[in-house]
Design an enzyme around this catalytic site. Sequence first.
Site, PDB file in Angstrom:
ATOM      1  N   ASP A   1       0.844  -1.190   0.000  1.00 21.15           N
ATOM      2  CA  ASP A   1       0.000   0.000   0.000  1.00 21.15           C
ATOM      3  C   ASP A   1       0.885   1.247   0.000  1.00 21.15           C
ATOM      4  O   ASP A   1       1.877   1.321   0.741  1.00 21.15           O
ATOM      5  CB  ASP A   1      -0.910   0.011   1.236  1.00 21.15           C
ATOM      6  N   ILE A   2       0.554   2.202  -0.885  1.00 19.46           N
ATOM      7  CA  ILE A   2       1.329   3.445  -0.937  1.00 19.46           C
ATOM      8  C   ILE A   2       0.953   4.314   0.264  1.00 19.46           C
ATOM      9  O   ILE A   2      -0.229   4.575   0.511  1.00 19.46           O
ATOM     10  CB  ILE A   2       1.065   4.203  -2.252  1.00 19.46           C
TER      11      ILE A   2
ATOM     12  N   GLU B   1      -4.653   2.571  -4.290  1.00 24.53           N
ATOM     13  CA  GLU B   1      -3.200   2.529  -4.140  1.00 24.53           C
ATOM     14  C   GLU B   1      -2.718   1.198  -3.579  1.00 24.53           C
ATOM     15  O   GLU B   1      -1.597   1.088  -3.080  1.00 24.53           O
ATOM     16  CB  GLU B   1      -2.732   3.673  -3.225  1.00 24.53           C
TER      17      GLU B   1
END
Length: 345
Positions: free
Chosen positions: A212-213, A256
Amino acid sequence: MTTPASGDQDEELPVSAVNPPIMVLLVDDQVMVAEAVRRALLCEPEIEFHYCSNPAEAVAIAKQVQPTVILQDLVMPTVGGLDLVRQYRDELQTSSIPIIVLSTKEEASVKSDAFRVGANDYLVKLPDRIELIARIRYHSAAYVSQLQRDEAYRALRKSQQALMESNLELQRLTNVDGLTGLSNRRFFAEYYETEWLGAIREKKAISILMVDIDHFKQYNDTYGHLAGDEVLKSVAESLRENFRRPRDLVVRMGGEEFIVILPQTTATELAALATKVVLAVEALNLPHLASPVAPYVTISVGGATRLPEPDEFSFSLVEAADKAMYEAKRSGRNRAVMSKGYLAE
């Protein structure tokens, strides 16, 4: 009489010729026979007559004329009629043209030899006009019908090929994320189930990474969604570059969030790979001044490995990796955390 110049064409019989008039090619060294046949066909306007007196040129002329029937004399001074029949059958452009052998003898053994080498019919010359025309019409119609069937088959195969290619492209598009070019959530479910069952059969570990960003919403709010799309593509490419084994699969799950399927990967190997990809995204040095973690884009990664059992719920591994990813976020982000209770060495 029409006697075309000798020539050779390497191309296959054109598809446009599937509805030709009746085209007769007579190959006979006796001009008197040729004139008799020409006269017999003179009152048939749909029959076009061609004559070849030199057997050495017969195959080349047949390729040029593309007859629907060949009348082939059996006995000639330089090339035997049966040898010519063999030559027609050996050439792609003339291999299926009907051949009526003309002979002065009504002998069963001669007929047998003619049919054995590929002749379609046998007439003792000079045949009755009505019988000659009837046989020419019959063989020509059968040949044209075969050409039409071949053309219809080719058209069908071409249509089927185009449809198959369209379906494959449609399937590819439905399984691919349009922004990043990675596989999408839909394909993930199919592929993961296949690899999970394979791990059970092979008794090999299977691993999952959830990626996950960090603070991606803040990135979009600061830099805009177009810039956010570029970050998604850059991170996706970094993931793709770091997981290149044939059975590894990188998926954009949405937003994301990404997931990586790593068949035949142990917990020790997974931990090293997770750390490597965290550092790889750091190295992109994509500015993110709105992030409290670092002035550049970072990711949080969670991993889990399992040697699956036949009665085990496959998505329990995904859930374990997801929990590990949230633990990475809670513990400061820009790091990888491996699931403690769901490991396989």
